[in-house]
Scaffold this motif. Structure first.
Motif, PDB file in Angstrom:
ATOM      1  N   GLU A 139     145.231  -4.011   8.849  1.00 28.63           N
ATOM      2  CA  GLU A 139     144.945  -2.582   8.906  1.00 28.63           C
ATOM      3  C   GLU A 139     144.718  -2.121  10.346  1.00 28.63           C
ATOM      4  OE1 GLU A 139     145.165  -0.373   6.149  1.00 28.63           O
ATOM      5  OE2 GLU A 139     146.131  -2.227   5.525  1.00 28.63           O
ATOM      6  N   LEU A 140     144.114  -2.970  11.169  1.00 30.99           N
ATOM      7  CA  LEU A 140     143.966  -2.617  12.589  1.00 30.99           C
ATOM      8  C   LEU A 140     145.328  -2.542  13.278  1.00 30.99           C
ATOM      9  CD1 LEU A 140     140.803  -4.671  13.603  1.00 30.99           C
ATOM     10  CD2 LEU A 140     141.009  -2.177  13.507  1.00 30.99           C
ATOM     11  N   ASN A 141     146.252  -3.401  12.864  1.00 30.94           N
ATOM     12  CA  ASN A 141     147.610  -3.310  13.404  1.00 30.94           C
ATOM     13  C   ASN A 141     148.262  -1.992  12.991  1.00 30.94           C
ATOM     14  OD1 ASN A 141     147.588  -5.738  14.788  1.00 30.94           O
ATOM     15  ND2 ASN A 141     148.356  -6.916  13.036  1.00 30.94           N
ATOM     16  N   LYS A 142     147.939  -1.525  11.792  1.00 24.16           N
ATOM     17  CA  LYS A 142     148.448  -0.215  11.366  1.00 24.16           C
ATOM     18  C   LYS A 142     147.870   0.903  12.237  1.00 24.16           C
ATOM     19  CE  LYS A 142     149.168  -1.230   6.445  1.00 24.16           C
ATOM     20  NZ  LYS A 142     148.721  -0.895   5.070  1.00 24.16           N
ATOM     21  N   VAL A 143     146.597   0.759  12.599  1.00 26.29           N
ATOM     22  CA  VAL A 143     145.988   1.744  13.503  1.00 26.29           C
ATOM     23  C   VAL A 143     146.781   1.798  14.808  1.00 26.29           C
ATOM     24  CG1 VAL A 143     143.949   2.312  14.870  1.00 26.29           C
ATOM     25  CG2 VAL A 143     143.672   1.501  12.516  1.00 26.29           C
ATOM     26  N   ARG A 144     147.015   0.628  15.386  1.00 31.85           N
ATOM     27  CA  ARG A 144     147.742   0.570  16.659  1.00 31.85           C
ATOM     28  C   ARG A 144     149.154   1.136  16.515  1.00 31.85           C
ATOM     29  NH1 ARG A 144     145.220  -4.651  16.128  1.00 31.85           N
ATOM     30  NH2 ARG A 144     143.400  -4.820  17.512  1.00 31.85           N
ATOM     31  N   ARG A 145     149.824   0.781  15.433  1.00 30.76           N
ATOM     32  CA  ARG A 145     151.192   1.252  15.213  1.00 30.76           C
ATOM     33  C   ARG A 145     151.225   2.755  14.964  1.00 30.76           C
ATOM     34  NH1 ARG A 145     156.269   1.191  16.585  1.00 30.76           N
ATOM     35  NH2 ARG A 145     157.779   0.982  14.886  1.00 30.76           N
ATOM     36  N   SER A 146     150.235   3.275  14.259  1.00 32.44           N
ATOM     37  CA  SER A 146     150.159   4.723  14.020  1.00 32.44           C
ATOM     38  C   SER A 146     150.080   5.490  15.328  1.00 32.44           C
ATOM     39  CB  SER A 146     148.936   5.064  13.164  1.00 32.44           C
ATOM     40  OG  SER A 146     149.017   4.484  11.901  1.00 32.44           O
ATOM     41  N   ILE A 147     149.297   4.964  16.254  1.00 33.14           N
ATOM     42  CA  ILE A 147     149.154   5.606  17.564  1.00 33.14           C
ATOM     43  C   ILE A 147     150.476   5.551  18.324  1.00 33.14           C
ATOM     44  CG2 ILE A 147     147.956   5.473  19.779  1.00 33.14           C
ATOM     45  CD1 ILE A 147     145.548   4.282  18.130  1.00 33.14           C
ATOM     46  N   GLU A 148     151.174   4.403  18.264  1.00 33.02           N
ATOM     47  CA  GLU A 148     152.490   4.279  18.901  1.00 33.02           C
ATOM     48  C   GLU A 148     153.474   5.298  18.337  1.00 33.02           C
ATOM     49  OE1 GLU A 148     153.880   0.339  18.292  1.00 33.02           O
ATOM     50  OE2 GLU A 148     152.402  -0.608  19.617  1.00 33.02           O
ATOM     51  N   LEU A 149     153.386   5.552  17.033  1.00 29.69           N
ATOM     52  CA  LEU A 149     154.311   6.464  16.363  1.00 29.69           C
ATOM     53  C   LEU A 149     153.877   7.923  16.452  1.00 29.69           C
ATOM     54  CD1 LEU A 149     155.057   4.273  13.214  1.00 29.69           C
ATOM     55  CD2 LEU A 149     156.673   4.846  15.041  1.00 29.69           C
ATOM     56  N   LYS A 150     152.839   8.183  17.252  1.00 24.25           N
ATOM     57  CA  LYS A 150     152.394   9.531  17.605  1.00 24.25           C
ATOM     58  C   LYS A 150     151.732  10.283  16.463  1.00 24.25           C
ATOM     59  CE  LYS A 150     155.874   9.898  21.246  1.00 24.25           C
ATOM     60  NZ  LYS A 150     156.990  10.673  21.824  1.00 24.25           N
ATOM     61  N   ALA A 151     150.995   9.555  15.625  1.00 22.46           N
ATOM     62  CA  ALA A 151     150.118  10.226  14.663  1.00 22.46           C
ATOM     63  C   ALA A 151     149.017  10.945  15.429  1.00 22.46           C
ATOM     64  CB  ALA A 151     149.517   9.224  13.693  1.00 22.46           C
ATOM     65  N   ASP A 152     148.548  12.061  14.897  1.00 17.25           N
ATOM     66  CA  ASP A 152     147.511  12.849  15.562  1.00 17.25           C
ATOM     67  C   ASP A 152     146.114  12.499  15.092  1.00 17.25           C
ATOM     68  OD1 ASP A 152     149.305  14.790  17.047  1.00 17.25           O
ATOM     69  OD2 ASP A 152     149.972  15.142  14.992  1.00 17.25           O
ATOM     70  N   ALA A 153     146.016  11.831  13.948  1.00 20.20           N
ATOM     71  CA  ALA A 153     144.710  11.505  13.374  1.00 20.20           C
ATOM     72  C   ALA A 153     144.861  10.312  12.445  1.00 20.20           C
ATOM     73  CB  ALA A 153     144.140  12.695  12.610  1.00 20.20           C
ATOM     74  N   ILE A 154     143.759   9.601  12.254  1.00 18.26           N
ATOM     75  CA  ILE A 154     143.732   8.457  11.351  1.00 18.26           C
ATOM     76  C   ILE A 154     142.506   8.587  10.457  1.00 18.26           C
ATOM     77  CG2 ILE A 154     143.396   5.959  11.192  1.00 18.26           C
ATOM     78  CD1 ILE A 154     144.924   5.774  13.896  1.00 18.26           C
ATOM     79  N   MET A 155     142.720   8.434   9.156  1.00 16.94           N
ATOM     80  CA  MET A 155     141.603   8.418   8.219  1.00 16.94           C
ATOM     81  C   MET A 155     141.392   7.001   7.703  1.00 16.94           C
ATOM     82  SD  MET A 155     141.279  11.857   5.960  1.00 16.94           S
ATOM     83  CE  MET A 155     139.548  11.474   5.666  1.00 16.94           C
ATOM     84  N   ASP A 156     140.192   6.496   7.890  1.00 13.29           N
ATOM     85  CA  ASP A 156     139.814   5.181   7.374  1.00 13.29           C
ATOM     86  C   ASP A 156     139.255   5.388   5.962  1.00 13.29           C
ATOM     87  OD1 ASP A 156     138.747   2.724   6.759  1.00 13.29           O
ATOM     88  OD2 ASP A 156     137.092   2.882   8.183  1.00 13.29           O
ATOM     89  N   LEU A 157     140.027   4.957   4.976  1.00 12.67           N
ATOM     90  CA  LEU A 157     139.620   5.118   3.581  1.00 12.67           C
ATOM     91  C   LEU A 157     139.178   3.795   2.965  1.00 12.67           C
ATOM     92  CD1 LEU A 157     142.415   7.572   2.313  1.00 12.67           C
ATOM     93  CD2 LEU A 157     140.269   8.079   3.491  1.00 12.67           C
ATOM     94  N   SER A 158     138.619   2.920   3.769  1.00 16.36           N
ATOM     95  CA  SER A 158     138.212   1.597   3.288  1.00 16.36           C
ATOM     96  C   SER A 158     137.191   1.700   2.161  1.00 16.36           C
ATOM     97  CB  SER A 158     137.621   0.781   4.443  1.00 16.36           C
ATOM     98  OG  SER A 158     138.598   0.520   5.428  1.00 16.36           O
TER      99      SER A 158
END
Length: 429
Positions: free
Chosen positions: A83-102
């Motif tokens: 999931e942390l790799n998804k965070v990093r990849r989301s930022i690379e793909l220019k997402a503007d926000a991330i919601m942690d729904l753990s």
């Protein structure tokens, strides 16, 4: 010592915050307009005082449509590093926000790490974490338990909190009097509905709303007022329960603004195409122009595996008519936790929808991107086309998979390339 409490308070006092300077450097809005819109609540700048790695971004009128990515660990898929790799990849793909729904495991460590590495805004749903953290039956969670988790998320640097405060007894009564096909599909909404039923009392976040505002004000957290009664099917869209909750959210918005707390309103999930525009108009009217954050909307219920497409269709129309923030939907929606490939497909689909809407509503600079791509196509400049593509990786892969005899053109038309032929006649004769 700071001379303002929140971004909204700063704007009302004419103070340009560091986060506002970030926005002025990346958006086509002038300082006066930005201050006016933030002060009026038409733009929100989610920016927790404890999120030190954040680059400020705004959501609302006159700004680019933003997109959000949902991720996080669950009991069935508890892989923190993935999931942390998804965070990093989301930022690379220019997402503007991330919601942690753990909803499972050591949620706090994951949340803190996400905030630490993320320059984009972070959101959470504290009710999920209350269930995960205490391990109690939902009905046994106390009001203090709920608010202790809210404060913990605030201390950890979360920029916006989804709180389903509008799902009160009056909204539940509307739901009971107007039965739905899919009942309640919001996870946070269903948990609070269960808690209210078991304790025979109203929603603690509605009853103790001022307590919530105190925490938000202290940390400069934006309150994302969740739609616990959003429709989960086309059949249930724009019904009495959804509208009743929206009315309550509008009233809570005014209370939050009076406390200088920034607000976003979360919107419907499944909406027929012909009702999307009216839903945007209702939200903006009933919630006094507050930024609108839509969960899709999905415009058909029959496309599992392709819901990133149904969402992009609804998202583009929604954003062109007032929505300010799109929550991405992946091909895995309704089926499983998304993997990395699903996440990329969802991000790109949402970014396409957001950009198409920005062109439609005349956001300064939006169509210039398209014009540059069109010029590169006219010139048959493949490198520039890839550089300008919203997903350069996929564009290059398609090109490389089928090479033409003439390197100027592609294998679709070859020697019959209309662009090359017409250019030779009209520009090079």
């Amino acid at each position: 010592m700071s001379t303002y409490t929140t971004q909204k308070d700063a704007a009302r006092k004419g103070i340009v915050t560091p986060q506002m300077k970030n926005i002025l450097a990346t958006e086509s809005i002038d300082e006066t307009s930005l201050l006016e819109k933030v002060a009026a609540g038409q733009i929100a700048i989610p920016a927790n005082r404890n999120h030190s790695s954040l680059l400020g971004a705004g959501i609302g009128t006159g700004l680019r449509t933003k997109i959000n990515v949902n991720l996080g660990v669950s009991e069935d898929c508890c892989h923190v590093e993935s999931e942390l790799n998804k965070v990093r990849r989301s930022i690379e793909l220019k997402a503007d926000a991330i919601m942690d729904l753990s909803t499972f495991g050591d949620t706090r460590t994951f949340r803190r790490k996400t905030v630490e590495i993320s320059p984009v805004m972070i959101g959470t749903v504290p009710v999920y974490d209350a269930v995960a953290r205490y391990g109690k039956d939902v009905g046994a969670i106390t009001v203090d338990d709920f608010f202790d988790v809210v404060r913990m998320h605030a201390e950890d640097g979360v920029d916006f909190l989804t709180i389903h405060a509008g799902l009160n007894q009056s909204a539940v009564e509307r739901l009971k009097n107007n039965p739905r096909l899919t009942n309640v599909v919001s996870r946070g909404g269903s948990l609070l509905l269960d808690w209210m039923h078991r304790n025979d009392c109203d929603n603690p976040f509605f009853t103790h709303f001022d307590r919530l505002l105190d925490i938000c004000s202290q940390f400069d957290i934006t309150l994302s007022l969740g739609d616990g009664l959003r429709p989960g099917s086309l059949h249930d869209a724009t019904d009495a329960a959804q509208i009743q909750e929206l009315i309550v959210l509008g009233e809570l918005t005014k209370r939050a603004w009076a406390a200088e707390v920034q607000v976003m309103i979360e919107g419907p999930g499944h909406v027929p195409l012909n009702e999307v525009v009216s839903n945007m108009q209702l939200e903006k009217k009933l919630c006094h122009g507050a930024p609108f954050y839509v969960l899709g909307p999905l415009v058909t219920d029959v496309a599992p595996g392709y819901d990133h497409i149904t969402s992009a269709i609804g998202g583009a129309l929604a954003a062109a008519n007032g929505a300010d923030f799109l929550c991405y939907v992946t091909p895995a929606e309704h089926l499983r936790l998304p993997d990395m490939d699903d996440m990329k497909e969802g991000i790109i689909a949402s970014r396409i929808a957001a950009h198409a809407a920005d062109v439609a509503k005349g956001i300064p600079g939006a169509i210039e991107w398209d014009n540059k791509m069109s010029h590169a196509r006219k010139e048959l400049d493949w490198k520039k086309m890839f550089d300008l593509a919203i997903d350069p990786e996929k564009a290059k892969a398609y090109r490389e998979s089928s090479q033409p005899i003439d390197s100027d053109v592609c294998t679709m038309c070859g020697d019959l390339c209309a662009v090359k032929r017409s250019r030779a006649i009209l520009e090079k004769a």
